[in-house]
Design a protein around this motif. Structure first.
Motif, PDB file in Angstrom:
ATOM      1  N   PRO A  75       0.867  -1.126   0.114  1.00 23.59           N
ATOM      2  CA  PRO A  75       0.007  -0.087   0.026  1.00 23.59           C
ATOM      3  C   PRO A  75       0.810   1.204   0.057  1.00 23.59           C
ATOM      4  CG  PRO A  75      -0.717  -1.519   1.862  1.00 23.59           C
ATOM      5  CD  PRO A  75       0.581  -2.214   1.210  1.00 23.59           C
ATOM      6  N   ALA A  76       0.241   2.362  -0.825  1.00 23.13           N
ATOM      7  CA  ALA A  76       1.077   3.601  -0.691  1.00 23.13           C
ATOM      8  C   ALA A  76       0.963   3.981   0.868  1.00 23.13           C
ATOM      9  CB  ALA A  76       0.557   4.662  -1.629  1.00 23.13           C
ATOM     10  N   VAL A  77       0.063   3.863   1.445  1.00 23.67           N
ATOM     11  CA  VAL A  77      -0.102   4.284   2.835  1.00 23.67           C
ATOM     12  C   VAL A  77      -0.806   3.334   3.743  1.00 23.67           C
ATOM     13  CG1 VAL A  77      -1.399   5.963   4.448  1.00 23.67           C
ATOM     14  CG2 VAL A  77      -0.169   6.821   2.137  1.00 23.67           C
ATOM     15  N   SER A  78      -0.286   2.862   5.024  1.00 28.96           N
ATOM     16  CA  SER A  78      -1.157   2.056   5.916  1.00 28.96           C
ATOM     17  C   SER A  78      -1.123   2.679   6.951  1.00 28.96           C
ATOM     18  CB  SER A  78      -0.303   0.805   5.988  1.00 28.96           C
ATOM     19  OG  SER A  78      -1.162   0.010   6.596  1.00 28.96           O
ATOM     20  N   PHE A  79      -2.414   2.934   7.728  1.00 26.91           N
ATOM     21  CA  PHE A  79      -2.636   3.380   9.146  1.00 26.91           C
ATOM     22  C   PHE A  79      -2.782   2.028   9.793  1.00 26.91           C
ATOM     23  CE2 PHE A  79      -3.628   7.117   6.612  1.00 26.91           C
ATOM     24  CZ  PHE A  79      -3.149   8.213   7.258  1.00 26.91           C
TER      25      PHE A  79
ATOM     26  N   GLN B 273       0.945   2.691  14.250  1.00 26.42           N
ATOM     27  CA  GLN B 273       1.896   3.141  13.197  1.00 26.42           C
ATOM     28  C   GLN B 273       1.442   3.649  11.849  1.00 26.42           C
ATOM     29  OE1 GLN B 273       5.597   2.655  13.070  1.00 26.42           O
ATOM     30  NE2 GLN B 273       5.494   2.322  15.269  1.00 26.42           N
ATOM     31  N   VAL B 274       2.137   4.828  11.431  1.00 29.77           N
ATOM     32  CA  VAL B 274       1.856   5.139   9.815  1.00 29.77           C
ATOM     33  C   VAL B 274       2.905   4.680   9.092  1.00 29.77           C
ATOM     34  CG1 VAL B 274       1.605   7.136   8.409  1.00 29.77           C
ATOM     35  CG2 VAL B 274       0.663   7.289  10.821  1.00 29.77           C
ATOM     36  N   MET B 275       2.495   4.022   7.878  1.00 29.46           N
ATOM     37  CA  MET B 275       3.234   3.425   7.045  1.00 29.46           C
ATOM     38  C   MET B 275       3.414   4.056   5.602  1.00 29.46           C
ATOM     39  SD  MET B 275       4.565   0.898   9.306  1.00 29.46           S
ATOM     40  CE  MET B 275       5.341  -0.541   8.213  1.00 29.46           C
ATOM     41  N   MET B 276       4.594   4.069   4.955  1.00 28.19           N
ATOM     42  CA  MET B 276       4.643   4.425   3.504  1.00 28.19           C
ATOM     43  C   MET B 276       5.174   3.395   2.883  1.00 28.19           C
ATOM     44  SD  MET B 276       4.938   8.551   3.344  1.00 28.19           S
ATOM     45  CE  MET B 276       5.277   8.581   2.017  1.00 28.19           C
ATOM     46  N   SER B 277       4.479   2.737   1.841  1.00 30.15           N
ATOM     47  CA  SER B 277       5.266   1.611   0.875  1.00 30.15           C
ATOM     48  C   SER B 277       5.837   0.542   1.867  1.00 30.15           C
ATOM     49  CB  SER B 277       6.193   2.251   0.077  1.00 30.15           C
ATOM     50  OG  SER B 277       5.395   3.119  -0.945  1.00 30.15           O
ATOM     51  N   GLY B 278       5.347   0.313   2.893  1.00 26.68           N
ATOM     52  CA  GLY B 278       5.611  -0.750   4.046  1.00 26.68           C
ATOM     53  C   GLY B 278       6.615  -0.333   4.958  1.00 26.68           C
ATOM     54  N   VAL B 279       7.048   1.048   5.162  1.00 25.27           N
ATOM     55  CA  VAL B 279       8.289   1.447   5.838  1.00 25.27           C
ATOM     56  C   VAL B 279       7.488   2.351   7.071  1.00 25.27           C
ATOM     57  CG1 VAL B 279      10.423   2.747   6.091  1.00 25.27           C
ATOM     58  CG2 VAL B 279       9.967   1.312   4.195  1.00 25.27           C
ATOM     59  N   SER B 280       7.839   2.315   8.046  1.00 29.96           N
ATOM     60  CA  SER B 280       7.161   3.207   9.232  1.00 29.96           C
ATOM     61  C   SER B 280       7.623   4.442   9.084  1.00 29.96           C
ATOM     62  CB  SER B 280       7.360   2.790  10.604  1.00 29.96           C
ATOM     63  OG  SER B 280       7.180   3.391  11.441  1.00 29.96           O
TER      64      SER B 280
ATOM     65  N   SER C  69      -7.518   1.765  11.072  1.00 35.74           N
ATOM     66  CA  SER C  69      -6.677   0.884  10.366  1.00 35.74           C
ATOM     67  C   SER C  69      -6.993   1.060   8.992  1.00 35.74           C
ATOM     68  CB  SER C  69      -6.796  -0.525  10.941  1.00 35.74           C
ATOM     69  OG  SER C  69      -5.938  -0.544  12.201  1.00 35.74           O
ATOM     70  N   LEU C  70      -6.316   1.477   8.242  1.00 39.75           N
ATOM     71  CA  LEU C  70      -6.533   1.658   6.703  1.00 39.75           C
ATOM     72  C   LEU C  70      -5.353   1.571   5.754  1.00 39.75           C
ATOM     73  CD1 LEU C  70      -8.669   2.819   4.570  1.00 39.75           C
ATOM     74  CD2 LEU C  70      -7.730   5.387   5.328  1.00 39.75           C
ATOM     75  N   ASP C  71      -5.681   0.789   4.595  1.00 43.13           N
ATOM     76  CA  ASP C  71      -4.741   0.705   3.516  1.00 43.13           C
ATOM     77  C   ASP C  71      -5.203   1.567   2.253  1.00 43.13           C
ATOM     78  OD1 ASP C  71      -2.929  -1.068   5.119  1.00 43.13           O
ATOM     79  OD2 ASP C  71      -3.447  -2.931   4.060  1.00 43.13           O
ATOM     80  N   ILE C  72      -4.469   2.515   1.674  1.00 38.86           N
ATOM     81  CA  ILE C  72      -4.523   3.196   0.682  1.00 38.86           C
ATOM     82  C   ILE C  72      -3.583   2.860  -0.496  1.00 38.86           C
ATOM     83  CG2 ILE C  72      -4.728   5.252  -0.390  1.00 38.86           C
ATOM     84  CD1 ILE C  72      -5.447   6.328   2.504  1.00 38.86           C
ATOM     85  N   ALA C  73      -4.146   2.067  -1.541  1.00 39.99           N
ATOM     86  CA  ALA C  73      -3.346   1.596  -2.973  1.00 39.99           C
ATOM     87  C   ALA C  73      -2.617   2.862  -3.562  1.00 39.99           C
ATOM     88  CB  ALA C  73      -4.202   0.974  -3.727  1.00 39.99           C
ATOM     89  N   GLN C  74      -1.510   2.300  -4.009  1.00 40.76           N
ATOM     90  CA  GLN C  74      -0.562   2.993  -5.108  1.00 40.76           C
ATOM     91  C   GLN C  74      -1.578   3.479  -6.199  1.00 40.76           C
ATOM     92  OE1 GLN C  74       2.538   3.796  -4.457  1.00 40.76           O
ATOM     93  NE2 GLN C  74       3.124   2.106  -2.956  1.00 40.76           N
ATOM     94  N   GLY C  75      -1.459   4.807  -6.171  1.00 30.83           N
ATOM     95  CA  GLY C  75      -2.090   5.608  -7.448  1.00 30.83           C
ATOM     96  C   GLY C  75      -3.780   5.678  -7.285  1.00 30.83           C
ATOM     97  N   GLU C  76      -3.994   5.513  -6.336  1.00 24.54           N
ATOM     98  CA  GLU C  76      -5.594   5.570  -5.769  1.00 24.54           C
ATOM     99  C   GLU C  76      -5.922   7.137  -5.331  1.00 24.54           C
ATOM    100  OE1 GLU C  76      -8.776   3.329  -2.979  1.00 24.54           O
ATOM    101  OE2 GLU C  76      -6.811   3.215  -2.321  1.00 24.54           O
TER     102      GLU C  76
END
Length: 360
Positions: free
Chosen positions: A7-11, A64-71, A28-35
């Motif tokens: 995911p581009a973003v993962s809460f 945790q707030v994640m971007m492309s799998g990295v906190s 908790s929420l995943d937002i996809a790349q290009g969405e």
């Protein structure tokens, strides 16, 4: 088997507290790349707080707030590769449009020649190539908004955050900018997270919508699902207009009864239920006219008629005292013959209603 893109973003179970106030509650929420993702809610729902946590302007109390799998919870804002556009634009009044757009590149040490090239490209993307030397005071509200957007995009961010960016524009300009934002998002393939309280804005632009209230994420779905199949009374009322009717389930939950009329359900209900009926799904007919095949029909009395140009909004009262809204369009049988006190039959298809557990 191909790996799923991260995911581009993962809460991940994100909570934010300010003293005794919980602004964001275990989201908790995943937002996809290009969405193109819209966060929708009223003031104080927590949507802007969620945005500030992602931008790095604040830190979560938990999760945790994640971007492309990295906190990124401990990464400072300027290192997150995130562009931000606010409602007030925050342009420097003493700088030209080109200088405003160049500012993020200058802060990143980009060479002058490359800065000029990227600034021209960014302003061209928002159709402002002819206003490079204009100062903010010389630009309209819509043009200032475009400059702010170009400034957020000029350094090629991975994610674009937009917090009520069109709120200061009139309706015509908002409609134009909605189209422009979608065009730019498609051209760049960038992930956009768009915060708004305007349901029509979210429905028009977003691939998916997240509805927030009291810091909680109530439902996440595409616009059509959010509208047609809300999972709570709050979501049903927040998105569009609707009538929520208290009904009595019968026949082991396979039917429901309202005002003496009975309708079958597509799947059995468990416990007391309410139904959500959108006014555009309700049609009206004279009691003397034959019913539509398979439609649910219930007698009603017209309470109020409001002219809308393309048709009429009709407020109805059922025999059990419940209220119902219907849209009557030009060309309908009863168009032009609507009057308070008139007796009509309200009808809708059983597949057009959403079923919810009874409120309270």
């Amino acid at each position: 088997m191909y790996d799923q893109p991260l995911p581009a973003v993962s809460f991940q179970a994100v909570t934010k507290r300010y003293g005794p106030v919980t602004a964001v509650d275990k989201v908790s929420l995943d937002i996809a790349q290009g969405e193109f993702f819209a966060l929708l809610g009223s003031s104080g729902s927590g949507k802007t707080t969620l945005l500030t946590l992602l931008a790095g302007f604040d830190k979560p109390s938990e999760g945790q707030v994640m971007m492309s799998g990295v906190s990124v919870s401990d990464v400072p804002p300027h290192k997150r590769q995130i562009g931000v556009v606010f409602q007030n634009y925050a342009l420097f009044p003493h700088l030209t449009a080109a200088e405003n757009v160049a500012y993020p590149l200058k802060m990143r040490g980009v060479a002058r020649s490359e800065r000029d090239q990227r600034v021209r490209a960014a302003l061209g993307l928002v159709n402002l190539s002819d206003r490079l030397d204009a100062y903010p005071i010389q630009l309209s509200g819509g043009q200032q908004q475009r400059v702010a957007l170009a400034r957020a995009l000029v350094f090629s961010p991975a994610i674009l955050l937009m917090d009520e960016p069109l709120g200061a524009l009139d309706r015509r300009l908002r409609d134009q900018m909605q189209q422009e934002l979608k065009r730019i998002q498609r051209e760049l393939g960038i992930t956009v997270i768009y915060v708004t309280h305007d349901q029509s804005e979210a429905m028009a632009m977003a691939d998916r919508i997240g509805i927030m209230s009291d810091g909680r994420l109530l439902q996440v779905a595409d616009p059509q699902t959010i509208y047609a199949a809300p999972t709570s009374h709050f979501v049903a009322r927040f998105i569009g207009e609707c009538s929520i009717l208290c009904v009595k389930s019968t026949e082991g939950g396979w039917d429901y009864d309202i005002a003496g009329a009975r309708q079958a359900l597509s799947s059995p209900a468990v416990g007391p239920i309410d139904i959500v009926v959108r006014p555009e799904n309700v049609s009206l007919r004279s009691p003397a006219k034959e019913p539509i095949e398979k439609a649910f029909s219930v007698p009603a009395t017209i309470q109020e008629v409001i002219y809308l140009g393309a048709g009429w909004r009709v407020a109805l009262k059922l025999s059990d005292g419940q209220s119902l809204l219907a849209n009557v369009m030009r060309g309908d049988d009863l168009a032009g013959n609507l009057a308070p006190g008139a007796q009509v039959i309200a009808q809708w298809q059983p597949t057009s209603v959403a079923v919810l557990p009874a409120e309270g």
